[in-house]
Design a protein around this motif. Structure first.
Motif, PDB file in Angstrom:
ATOM      1  N   LYS A   1      -1.877   2.979   7.062  1.00  0.00           N
ATOM      2  CA  LYS A   1      -1.342   4.130   6.341  1.00  0.00           C
ATOM      3  C   LYS A   1      -1.578   5.423   7.123  1.00  0.00           C
ATOM      4  O   LYS A   1      -0.649   6.224   7.308  1.00  0.00           O
ATOM      5  CB  LYS A   1      -1.976   4.242   4.961  1.00  0.00           C
ATOM      6  N   GLU A   2      -2.788   5.603   7.600  1.00  0.00           N
ATOM      7  CA  GLU A   2      -3.112   6.838   8.316  1.00  0.00           C
ATOM      8  C   GLU A   2      -2.356   6.935   9.635  1.00  0.00           C
ATOM      9  O   GLU A   2      -1.870   8.008  10.007  1.00  0.00           O
ATOM     10  CB  GLU A   2      -4.622   6.907   8.562  1.00  0.00           C
ATOM     11  N   ILE A   3      -2.226   5.822  10.330  1.00  0.00           N
ATOM     12  CA  ILE A   3      -1.474   5.819  11.586  1.00  0.00           C
ATOM     13  C   ILE A   3       0.000   6.105  11.326  1.00  0.00           C
ATOM     14  O   ILE A   3       0.634   6.899  12.033  1.00  0.00           O
ATOM     15  CB  ILE A   3      -1.666   4.476  12.318  1.00  0.00           C
ATOM     16  N   CYS A   4       0.558   5.487  10.286  1.00  0.00           N
ATOM     17  CA  CYS A   4       1.978   5.678   9.991  1.00  0.00           C
ATOM     18  C   CYS A   4       2.288   7.070   9.457  1.00  0.00           C
ATOM     19  O   CYS A   4       3.452   7.494   9.456  1.00  0.00           O
ATOM     20  CB  CYS A   4       2.448   4.612   9.004  1.00  0.00           C
ATOM     21  N   GLU A   5       1.287   7.799   9.006  1.00  0.00           N
ATOM     22  CA  GLU A   5       1.498   9.168   8.556  1.00  0.00           C
ATOM     23  C   GLU A   5       1.734  10.131   9.725  1.00  0.00           C
ATOM     24  O   GLU A   5       2.323  11.191   9.537  1.00  0.00           O
ATOM     25  CB  GLU A   5       0.294   9.639   7.739  1.00  0.00           C
TER      26      GLU A   5
ATOM     27  N   ALA B   1      -8.270 -12.380  15.783  1.00  0.00           N
ATOM     28  CA  ALA B   1      -7.427 -11.307  16.307  1.00  0.00           C
ATOM     29  C   ALA B   1      -5.980 -11.397  15.827  1.00  0.00           C
ATOM     30  O   ALA B   1      -5.444 -10.450  15.243  1.00  0.00           O
ATOM     31  CB  ALA B   1      -7.486 -11.283  17.833  1.00  0.00           C
ATOM     32  N   LEU B   2      -5.324 -12.513  16.077  1.00  0.00           N
ATOM     33  CA  LEU B   2      -3.893 -12.595  15.764  1.00  0.00           C
ATOM     34  C   LEU B   2      -3.603 -12.425  14.272  1.00  0.00           C
ATOM     35  O   LEU B   2      -2.669 -11.685  13.915  1.00  0.00           O
ATOM     36  CB  LEU B   2      -3.294 -13.898  16.287  1.00  0.00           C
ATOM     37  N   PRO B   3      -4.347 -13.059  13.364  1.00  0.00           N
ATOM     38  CA  PRO B   3      -4.088 -12.792  11.943  1.00  0.00           C
ATOM     39  C   PRO B   3      -4.221 -11.320  11.581  1.00  0.00           C
ATOM     40  O   PRO B   3      -3.447 -10.795  10.762  1.00  0.00           O
ATOM     41  CB  PRO B   3      -5.142 -13.643  11.233  1.00  0.00           C
ATOM     42  N   ALA B   4      -5.178 -10.622  12.207  1.00  0.00           N
ATOM     43  CA  ALA B   4      -5.351  -9.194  11.937  1.00  0.00           C
ATOM     44  C   ALA B   4      -4.170  -8.384  12.461  1.00  0.00           C
ATOM     45  O   ALA B   4      -3.743  -7.403  11.836  1.00  0.00           O
ATOM     46  CB  ALA B   4      -6.651  -8.692  12.565  1.00  0.00           C
ATOM     47  N   ILE B   5      -3.636  -8.788  13.601  1.00  0.00           N
ATOM     48  CA  ILE B   5      -2.470  -8.107  14.179  1.00  0.00           C
ATOM     49  C   ILE B   5      -1.262  -8.240  13.254  1.00  0.00           C
ATOM     50  O   ILE B   5      -0.548  -7.267  12.979  1.00  0.00           O
ATOM     51  CB  ILE B   5      -2.154  -8.691  15.574  1.00  0.00           C
ATOM     52  N   ILE B   6      -1.039  -9.450  12.765  1.00  0.00           N
ATOM     53  CA  ILE B   6       0.102  -9.689  11.884  1.00  0.00           C
ATOM     54  C   ILE B   6      -0.068  -8.922  10.573  1.00  0.00           C
ATOM     55  O   ILE B   6       0.885  -8.325  10.060  1.00  0.00           O
ATOM     56  CB  ILE B   6       0.280 -11.198  11.646  1.00  0.00           C
ATOM     57  N   LYS B   7      -1.270  -8.903  10.036  1.00  0.00           N
ATOM     58  CA  LYS B   7      -1.523  -8.155   8.808  1.00  0.00           C
ATOM     59  C   LYS B   7      -1.284  -6.665   9.025  1.00  0.00           C
ATOM     60  O   LYS B   7      -0.682  -5.982   8.183  1.00  0.00           O
ATOM     61  CB  LYS B   7      -2.946  -8.378   8.314  1.00  0.00           C
TER      62      LYS B   7
ATOM     63  N   GLU C   1       9.635 -13.113  10.063  1.00  0.00           N
ATOM     64  CA  GLU C   1       8.897 -13.259   8.810  1.00  0.00           C
ATOM     65  C   GLU C   1       8.286 -11.933   8.362  1.00  0.00           C
ATOM     66  O   GLU C   1       8.249 -11.632   7.167  1.00  0.00           O
ATOM     67  CB  GLU C   1       7.803 -14.316   8.979  1.00  0.00           C
ATOM     68  N   VAL C   2       7.823 -11.150   9.331  1.00  0.00           N
ATOM     69  CA  VAL C   2       7.245  -9.845   9.013  1.00  0.00           C
ATOM     70  C   VAL C   2       8.342  -8.834   8.689  1.00  0.00           C
ATOM     71  O   VAL C   2       8.128  -7.873   7.946  1.00  0.00           O
ATOM     72  CB  VAL C   2       6.358  -9.350  10.180  1.00  0.00           C
ATOM     73  N   GLY C   3       9.538  -9.064   9.249  1.00  0.00           N
ATOM     74  CA  GLY C   3      10.661  -8.159   9.018  1.00  0.00           C
ATOM     75  C   GLY C   3      10.773  -7.060  10.049  1.00  0.00           C
ATOM     76  O   GLY C   3      11.232  -5.953   9.747  1.00  0.00           O
TER      77      GLY C   3
ATOM     78  N   THR D   1       4.865  -1.918   7.780  1.00  0.00           N
ATOM     79  CA  THR D   1       6.234  -1.970   7.263  1.00  0.00           C
ATOM     80  C   THR D   1       6.349  -1.362   5.869  1.00  0.00           C
ATOM     81  O   THR D   1       7.466  -1.162   5.385  1.00  0.00           O
ATOM     82  CB  THR D   1       6.764  -3.421   7.225  1.00  0.00           C
ATOM     83  N   LYS D   2       5.237  -1.057   5.234  1.00  0.00           N
ATOM     84  CA  LYS D   2       5.265  -0.447   3.900  1.00  0.00           C
ATOM     85  C   LYS D   2       5.627   1.040   3.971  1.00  0.00           C
ATOM     86  O   LYS D   2       5.897   1.654   2.936  1.00  0.00           O
ATOM     87  CB  LYS D   2       3.903  -0.595   3.228  1.00  0.00           C
ATOM     88  N   TYR D   3       5.644   1.589   5.186  1.00  0.00           N
ATOM     89  CA  TYR D   3       5.843   3.027   5.339  1.00  0.00           C
ATOM     90  C   TYR D   3       7.130   3.317   6.090  1.00  0.00           C
ATOM     91  O   TYR D   3       7.745   2.430   6.679  1.00  0.00           O
ATOM     92  CB  TYR D   3       4.617   3.635   6.045  1.00  0.00           C
ATOM     93  N   ASP D   4       7.552   4.565   6.062  1.00  0.00           N
ATOM     94  CA  ASP D   4       8.837   4.965   6.625  1.00  0.00           C
ATOM     95  C   ASP D   4       8.719   5.197   8.130  1.00  0.00           C
ATOM     96  O   ASP D   4       8.821   6.322   8.624  1.00  0.00           O
ATOM     97  CB  ASP D   4       9.332   6.238   5.930  1.00  0.00           C
TER      98      ASP D   4
END
Length: 204
Positions: free
Chosen positions: A118-122, A151-157, A191-193, A163-166
């Motif tokens: 969230k903070e990065i996407c702001e 590592a990889l699961p954290a990257i995907i998360k 899958e992530v979109g 993707t929740k942000y604009d």
């Protein structure tokens, strides 16, 4: 002192740290001391302070380059998390029309021990995340992350959270991996979109 602002192929880049939790076998910093017009991207002793980053921004003429400014140097930008966020805010205030992109390994949450999307996407418009492998085991063998199979699961998360942000979110892989792995990475991106960019490896 290493270059904090440097240019490459018409873009301005910010190099704010040499720290990184990965030792990717294809990492460009294994091949030399600099990229583009930089003399060196290696800092001696310590990463630059926020004041040093701001001074480098103030002394650089961004008008000569594309309006997209990229945080990507010889380290993972989110390792210098506070300076990353504050210098991005500073650039946005100084250059309101600029487009900020971060090239990241996507491990910011693990590095900073909290959710950071969230903070990065702001403050960033484009989030480009290095995926590089389709399974935790293959990622570990290729990128040698300090976080191992986590590592990889954290990257995907992290990508899903972004993707929740604009913002524009992308995955990337380097074409040194097998074609079947690229195809599997494309499935993950779908899958992530988000889109997947296949980057050509260069030793230069």
């Amino acid at each position: 002192m290493a270059d904090i602002v440097y240019t490459f192929e018409g873009h301005a880049y910010l190099n704010i740290t040499n720290a990184c939790p990965c030792k990717c076998e294809f990492c460009i910093r294994n091949n030399g001391d600099s990229v583009g017009d930089a003399d060196t991207l290696w800092f001696e002793g310590h990463s630059p302070s926020l004041d040093e980053i701001k001074a480098a921004i103030d002394s650089f003429d961004f008008s000569k380059y594309d309006k997209e400014i990229i945080f990507c140097g010889y380290g993972e930008p989110s390792c210098a998390y506070s300076n990353l966020i504050e210098s991005a805010k500073y650039l946005k205030k100084k250059l309101p029309d600029c487009v900020l992109r971060i090239n990241t390994n996507g491990l910011s949450d693990l590095l900073n021990k909290r959710p950071t999307a969230k903070e990065i996407c702001e403050v960033f418009d484009i989030i480009s995340i290095s995926l590089n492998a389709p399974t935790p085991e293959k990622y570990d063998r290729l990128c040698h992350s300090a976080f191992g199979l986590d590592a990889l699961p954290a990257i995907i998360k992290f990508a899903k959270d972004c993707t929740k942000y604009d913002v524009t979110v992308k995955f990337s892989v380097v074409d040194v991996i097998p074609k079947e792995d690229i195809a599997e990475c494309r499935k993950i991106a779908d899958e992530v979109g988000v889109k997947l960019r296949v980057r050509e490896y260069t030793a230069d």
